[in-house]
Every structure is written in structure tokens, then in C-alpha cells.
Design a protein around this motif. Structure first.
Motif, PDB file in Angstrom:
ATOM      1  N   MET A  52     -37.896  42.297  58.038  1.00 36.57           N
ATOM      2  CA  MET A  52     -38.205  41.457  56.895  1.00 36.57           C
ATOM      3  C   MET A  52     -39.722  41.299  56.732  1.00 36.57           C
ATOM      4  N   LEU A  53     -40.433  41.168  57.850  1.00 35.27           N
ATOM      5  CA  LEU A  53     -41.891  41.044  57.772  1.00 35.27           C
ATOM      6  C   LEU A  53     -42.536  42.326  57.251  1.00 35.27           C
ATOM      7  N   GLU A  54     -41.955  43.488  57.579  1.00 40.98           N
ATOM      8  CA  GLU A  54     -42.467  44.743  57.020  1.00 40.98           C
ATOM      9  C   GLU A  54     -42.279  44.748  55.504  1.00 40.98           C
ATOM     10  N   ALA A  55     -41.144  44.237  55.048  1.00 39.70           N
ATOM     11  CA  ALA A  55     -40.904  44.149  53.606  1.00 39.70           C
ATOM     12  C   ALA A  55     -41.883  43.165  52.957  1.00 39.70           C
ATOM     13  N   ALA A  56     -42.192  42.076  53.642  1.00 39.96           N
ATOM     14  CA  ALA A  56     -43.154  41.107  53.112  1.00 39.96           C
ATOM     15  C   ALA A  56     -44.540  41.739  52.990  1.00 39.96           C
ATOM     16  N   ARG A  57     -44.905  42.577  53.955  1.00 43.07           N
ATOM     17  CA  ARG A  57     -46.192  43.287  53.876  1.00 43.07           C
ATOM     18  C   ARG A  57     -46.168  44.256  52.687  1.00 43.07           C
ATOM     19  N   ALA A  58     -45.043  44.920  52.484  1.00 44.40           N
ATOM     20  CA  ALA A  58     -44.916  45.829  51.337  1.00 44.40           C
ATOM     21  C   ALA A  58     -44.987  45.049  50.019  1.00 44.40           C
ATOM     22  N   GLN A 126     -55.476  36.515  48.171  1.00 49.08           N
ATOM     23  CA  GLN A 126     -56.550  37.098  48.984  1.00 49.08           C
ATOM     24  C   GLN A 126     -56.032  38.302  49.774  1.00 49.08           C
ATOM     25  N   ALA A 127     -54.853  38.148  50.371  1.00 50.80           N
ATOM     26  CA  ALA A 127     -54.271  39.214  51.189  1.00 50.80           C
ATOM     27  C   ALA A 127     -53.910  40.433  50.352  1.00 50.80           C
ATOM     28  N   ALA A 128     -53.411  40.216  49.147  1.00 49.29           N
ATOM     29  CA  ALA A 128     -53.062  41.351  48.284  1.00 49.29           C
ATOM     30  C   ALA A 128     -54.290  42.205  47.993  1.00 49.29           C
ATOM     31  N   GLY A 129     -55.425  41.568  47.848  1.00 49.85           N
ATOM     32  CA  GLY A 129     -56.654  42.304  47.606  1.00 49.85           C
ATOM     33  C   GLY A 129     -57.200  43.000  48.837  1.00 49.85           C
ATOM     34  N   ALA A 130     -56.685  42.640  50.002  1.00 50.71           N
ATOM     35  CA  ALA A 130     -57.224  43.183  51.252  1.00 50.71           C
ATOM     36  C   ALA A 130     -56.237  44.049  52.032  1.00 50.71           C
ATOM     37  N   VAL A 131     -54.990  44.139  51.589  1.00 54.41           N
ATOM     38  CA  VAL A 131     -53.958  44.783  52.402  1.00 54.41           C
ATOM     39  C   VAL A 131     -54.259  46.250  52.683  1.00 54.41           C
ATOM     40  N   ASP A 132     -54.777  46.985  51.707  1.00 56.60           N
ATOM     41  CA  ASP A 132     -55.080  48.400  51.946  1.00 56.60           C
ATOM     42  C   ASP A 132     -56.176  48.559  52.994  1.00 56.60           C
ATOM     43  N   ALA A 133     -57.214  47.741  52.898  1.00 51.72           N
ATOM     44  CA  ALA A 133     -58.294  47.799  53.887  1.00 51.72           C
ATOM     45  C   ALA A 133     -57.781  47.394  55.269  1.00 51.72           C
ATOM     46  N   ALA A 134     -56.875  46.420  55.317  1.00 49.67           N
ATOM     47  CA  ALA A 134     -56.288  46.005  56.598  1.00 49.67           C
ATOM     48  C   ALA A 134     -55.499  47.155  57.218  1.00 49.67           C
ATOM     49  N   LEU A 136     -56.152  50.139  56.999  1.00 51.52           N
ATOM     50  CA  LEU A 136     -57.118  51.120  57.496  1.00 51.52           C
ATOM     51  C   LEU A 136     -57.970  50.576  58.645  1.00 51.52           C
ATOM     52  N   GLY A 137     -57.664  49.360  59.107  1.00 49.75           N
ATOM     53  CA  GLY A 137     -58.322  48.828  60.293  1.00 49.75           C
ATOM     54  C   GLY A 137     -59.479  47.886  60.064  1.00 49.75           C
ATOM     55  N   ASP A 138     -59.744  47.494  58.843  1.00 45.09           N
ATOM     56  CA  ASP A 138     -60.820  46.549  58.551  1.00 45.09           C
ATOM     57  C   ASP A 138     -60.437  45.176  59.122  1.00 45.09           C
ATOM     58  N   LEU A 139     -61.208  44.673  60.071  1.00 43.06           N
ATOM     59  CA  LEU A 139     -60.879  43.426  60.759  1.00 43.06           C
ATOM     60  C   LEU A 139     -60.935  42.205  59.840  1.00 43.06           C
ATOM     61  N   ASP A 140     -61.890  42.171  58.930  1.00 44.33           N
ATOM     62  CA  ASP A 140     -61.960  41.051  57.993  1.00 44.33           C
ATOM     63  C   ASP A 140     -60.734  41.045  57.077  1.00 44.33           C
ATOM     64  N   ALA A 141     -60.332  42.214  56.634  1.00 47.42           N
ATOM     65  CA  ALA A 141     -59.141  42.327  55.782  1.00 47.42           C
ATOM     66  C   ALA A 141     -57.893  41.951  56.571  1.00 47.42           C
ATOM     67  N   GLU A 142     -57.810  42.369  57.820  1.00 50.95           N
ATOM     68  CA  GLU A 142     -56.671  42.000  58.658  1.00 50.95           C
ATOM     69  C   GLU A 142     -56.574  40.484  58.804  1.00 50.95           C
ATOM     70  N   PHE A 143     -57.720  39.820  58.900  1.00 50.57           N
ATOM     71  CA  PHE A 143     -57.730  38.365  58.986  1.00 50.57           C
ATOM     72  C   PHE A 143     -57.118  37.749  57.728  1.00 50.57           C
ATOM     73  N   LEU A 144     -57.512  38.262  56.549  1.00 49.15           N
ATOM     74  CA  LEU A 144     -56.980  37.733  55.288  1.00 49.15           C
ATOM     75  C   LEU A 144     -55.477  37.957  55.179  1.00 49.15           C
ATOM     76  N   VAL A 145     -55.009  39.122  55.586  1.00 46.00           N
ATOM     77  CA  VAL A 145     -53.575  39.410  55.562  1.00 46.00           C
ATOM     78  C   VAL A 145     -52.855  38.495  56.550  1.00 46.00           C
ATOM     79  N   GLY A 146     -53.459  38.297  57.703  1.00 47.82           N
ATOM     80  CA  GLY A 146     -52.868  37.400  58.694  1.00 47.82           C
ATOM     81  C   GLY A 146     -52.744  35.974  58.193  1.00 47.82           C
ATOM     82  N   GLU A 147     -53.722  35.529  57.404  1.00 51.54           N
ATOM     83  CA  GLU A 147     -53.660  34.185  56.815  1.00 51.54           C
ATOM     84  C   GLU A 147     -52.418  34.050  55.933  1.00 51.54           C
ATOM     85  N   ALA A 148     -52.128  35.075  55.145  1.00 57.24           N
ATOM     86  CA  ALA A 148     -50.935  35.035  54.290  1.00 57.24           C
ATOM     87  C   ALA A 148     -49.668  35.105  55.140  1.00 57.24           C
TER      88      ALA A 148
END
Length: 168
Positions: A52-58, A126-134, A136-148
Motif C-alpha cells: 500500500m505504501l508503494e501505491a501511495a508513493r506512486a 511539496q513531496a509531489a514536486g520532489a518525488v522524482d529527485a528522491a 534518484l537519491g537527492d537527500l533533500d527531496a527524500e526528506f520532503l517525501v518522508g514528511e508526506a
């Protein structure tokens, strides 16, 4: 098999209107053998939650596309539709839990809908705008996705979906 279909608020509204959920590209997530192998421990319930979490990321990826197309009125809420279907194909070319379904999923097959509450909207946008960068390993983007992803999705029964969409 229980599958988890990523979606967006407009897709949920179409489900209410038509009685069918139209998965983008037929993509869904489920407890697959590959997903089971990816985890050292965990019972079926925990692994279903991982699917379910994979679907939420999608769902974040779908929101990124909608926002990129200028659909700024779309509520920034992840949507995951849980359904029970028989005909799925494994997708080893994608994430561990990825499967493909053919065609639309009728309301009768839907077991539940999971959506973000309004309090999550800022983090999800915020996470939607950063998910692709996350991805690809961008740590700041991963933080934003993690917040969501720190926001738990609310659970709704199939009979409540129309009310959820109406109340938005």
C-alpha cells in the motif's frame, strides 16, 4: 488477490461518477513473491501495508504529473484504492510489489479507499514536486517525501467514498 491502485482526487471522483476505477497504465501494487523476498521479516499484514505504501508513493508521482500540467486545483492528497481482483500480472520491471491489471476495476471489487486528510496537503504538495529527485537519491527531496509519508492515510469503506469526495 488484494491490490493497491495509486490514484488522485479526480480519479476518485470519476470512480464515484462511473462506478469504475481506471488505473493509469494498469499499474497496481500487491504482496508479490518479489516483495516478500525484499523483506527479511514481516507477516502478510505488514507486507500488504508495504504494498500500500508503494501505491501511495506512486500516487505522489501521479500528483506530480497533474501539478506539472497546471492542475493546481487538484487536492494534494495521496489516494490508494484497495481492491480484490483475480487477474493480475507481475511486473518485475518495476518496484518489488508492482503488478498490472487489465481494464477498469468495478466498484464491487473495491474493498477500501485510503486518502490523506487535509492536514497532509502541504507536505504532499511539496513531496509531489520532489518525488522524482528522491527516487534518484537527492537527500533533500527524500526528506520532503518522508514528511508526506509520515502522514497516515485515512481508511474509508466503499460506501463512504461518495461522501469523502463530496466533502473533499
Amino acid at each position: 488477490m488484494r491490490i493497491y491502485l495509486p490514484g488522485t482526487w479526480p480519479m476518485l471522483a470519476r470512480l464515484v461518477k462511473t462506478g469504475k476505477f481506471e488505473p493509469i497504465g494498469g499499474t497496481a501494487f500487491a504482496l508479490t513473491p518479489r516483495l516478500r523476498e525484499a523483506y527479511v521479516a514481516g507477516d502478510d499484514e505488514e507486507l500488504e501495508y508495504a504494498a500500500m505504501l508503494e501505491a501511495a508513493r506512486a500516487s505522489l508521482r501521479l500528483l506530480a504529473v497533474e501539478f506539472g500540467l497546471g492542475e493546481d486545483d487538484t487536492p494534494a492528497r495521496r489516494v490508494v484504492v484497495a481492491a480484490d481482483v483475480d487477474d493480475v500480472t507481475l511486473r518485475p520491471d518495476l518496484d518489488d510489489g508492482a503488478v498490472r491489471v487489465t481494464g477498469s476495476v468495478p466498484m464491487e471489487s473495491i474493498a477500501a479507499v485510503h486518502v490523506d486528510v487535509a492536514d497532509a496537503e502541504h507536505a504532499v504538495r511539496q513531496a509531489a514536486g520532489a518525488v522524482d529527485a528522491a527516487d534518484l537519491g537527492d537527500l533533500d527531496a527524500e526528506f520532503l517525501v518522508g514528511e508526506a509519508e509520515d502522514h497516515e492515510l485515512a481508511w474509508y469503506a466503499p460506501g463512504e467514498i461518495a461522501f469523502v469526495v463530496e466533502l473533499g
